[in-house]
Write an enzyme that holds these catalytic residues in place. Structure first.
Site, PDB file in Angstrom:
ATOM      1  N   CYS A 169      66.053  54.058  -5.843  1.00  0.00           N
ATOM      2  CA  CYS A 169      66.043  52.974  -6.832  1.00  0.00           C
ATOM      3  C   CYS A 169      65.018  51.895  -6.469  1.00  0.00           C
ATOM      4  O   CYS A 169      63.830  52.151  -6.577  1.00  0.00           O
ATOM      5  CB  CYS A 169      67.457  52.431  -7.019  1.00  0.00           C
ATOM      6  SG  CYS A 169      67.657  51.603  -8.601  1.00  0.00           S
ATOM      7  N   HIS A 173      71.467  56.629  -6.921  1.00  0.00           N
ATOM      8  CA  HIS A 173      72.019  56.268  -5.610  1.00  0.00           C
ATOM      9  C   HIS A 173      72.918  57.367  -5.054  1.00  0.00           C
ATOM     10  O   HIS A 173      74.139  57.276  -5.186  1.00  0.00           O
ATOM     11  CB  HIS A 173      72.872  55.003  -5.752  1.00  0.00           C
ATOM     12  CG  HIS A 173      72.119  53.760  -6.060  1.00  0.00           C
ATOM     13  ND1 HIS A 173      71.692  52.895  -5.093  1.00  0.00           N
ATOM     14  CD2 HIS A 173      71.722  53.234  -7.233  1.00  0.00           C
ATOM     15  CE1 HIS A 173      71.056  51.880  -5.645  1.00  0.00           C
ATOM     16  NE2 HIS A 173      71.058  52.056  -6.956  1.00  0.00           N
ATOM     17  N   GLU A 179      73.812  57.779  -2.111  1.00  0.00           N
ATOM     18  CA  GLU A 179      74.641  57.254  -1.002  1.00  0.00           C
ATOM     19  C   GLU A 179      75.969  56.696  -1.519  1.00  0.00           C
ATOM     20  O   GLU A 179      76.863  56.424  -0.735  1.00  0.00           O
ATOM     21  CB  GLU A 179      73.852  56.180  -0.230  1.00  0.00           C
ATOM     22  CG  GLU A 179      73.736  54.821  -0.888  1.00  0.00           C
ATOM     23  CD  GLU A 179      72.737  54.749  -2.046  1.00  0.00           C
ATOM     24  OE1 GLU A 179      72.168  55.804  -2.417  1.00  0.00           O
ATOM     25  OE2 GLU A 179      72.554  53.649  -2.592  1.00  0.00           O
TER      26      GLU A 179
HETATM   27  N1  LIG Z   1      69.821  49.710  -8.098  1.00  0.00           N
HETATM   28  C1  LIG Z   1      68.632  49.236  -7.862  1.00  0.00           C
HETATM   29  O1  LIG Z   1      68.029  49.404  -6.800  1.00  0.00           O
HETATM   30  C2  LIG Z   1      68.049  48.399  -8.961  1.00  0.00           C
HETATM   31  C3  LIG Z   1      66.558  48.141  -8.810  1.00  0.00           C
HETATM   32  C4  LIG Z   1      66.192  46.886  -9.554  1.00  0.00           C
HETATM   33  N2  LIG Z   1      66.397  47.024 -10.959  1.00  0.00           N
HETATM   34  C5  LIG Z   1      64.720  46.537  -9.267  1.00  0.00           C
HETATM   35  O2  LIG Z   1      63.916  46.593 -10.139  1.00  0.00           O
HETATM   36  O3  LIG Z   1      64.379  46.230  -8.164  1.00  0.00           O
END
Ligand SMILES: NC(=O)CC[C@H](N)C(=O)O
Length: 208
Positions: A81, A175, A177
């Site tokens: 992410c 995610h 994890e």
């Molecule tokens: N769950 C996440 O890591 C979200 C990332 C977040 N939206 C970003 O742009 O940094």
């Protein structure tokens, strides 16, 4: 031979969850904040959280340049992410100049699934970990587009690429994890320890 040591960038975000998942697949998992803590690591995870916050912290602590150098010397990296955002060469839908590693030639669309879908869960096929679908958790997730040569898509959601591999670099918009399925952490550990080598891959020049 001891267990392979894998670090987790530990300023902000889902750090303990990754440390636990790595231990579960047989790695020695260590939090990383200082450049010297990269020494002896087989791999490094950059967790989810907020990509501007994590990128700014990495820059401040000297980790951004250190990780780039370490990666070019053979280190394997997995970004989830926000961590995936930091691996992309181009960031859309955020601050275009936010600090990043820029190691995977692709564009990432921050918060790409829109504000309506703040988070969602879905069962996805994930190439390379077996036929059983992987239960995924998305939280204000990005998606990946304009993949450069050698960037292999591994999973899609609603026609958008949400997981890629580029040599020994792995990125997922979701995610793993946060679930108990450890197949993606095992996949990454194999990448990091030479289980699935890809000598054809060259690491791109550092992002300016
Ligand atoms: N769950 C996440 O890591 C979200 C990332 C977040 N939206 C970003 O742009 O940094």
């Amino acid at each position: 031979m001891g267990r392979p040591r894998v670090g987790v960038v530990a300023y902000q975000g889902a750090v303990p969850e990754h440390l636990r998942a790595l231990e579960a697949v047989g790695a020695e998992a260590v939090p990383v904040r200082w450049p010297r803590e990269l020494e002896g690591l087989a791999g490094l995870i950059i967790p989810g959280g907020e990509s501007t916050t994590i990128g700014d912290a990495m820059k401040t602590w000297g980790l951004l340049d250190a990780v780039r150098e370490w990666a070019q010397a053979g280190g394997a990296i997995y970004g989830t992410c926000a961590g995936a955002i930091l691996l992309a060469t181009e960031i859309r839908g955020g601050k275009p100049d936010q600090p990043r590693l820029g190691l995977i030639p692709m564009a990432v669309q921050r918060n790409g699934f829109g504000r309506q879908i703040e988070s969602c869960e879905a069962d996805l096929e994930f190439k390379g970990i077996g036929p059983e679908p992987f239960h995924t958790v998305f939280i204000r997730a990005p998606y990946f587009e304009d993949l450069g040569p050698g960037v292999e898509p591994l999973a899609e959601l609603d026609g958008k690429v949400v997981a890629v591999r580029y040599g020994r670099f792995l990125a997922t918009a979701f995610h793993p994890e946060l679930t108990d399925d450890r197949r993606i952490h095992r996949f990454f550990l194999d990448l990091a320890t030479g289980g699935t080598p890809d000598p054809a891959q060259e690491v791109p020049a550092p992002h300016a």
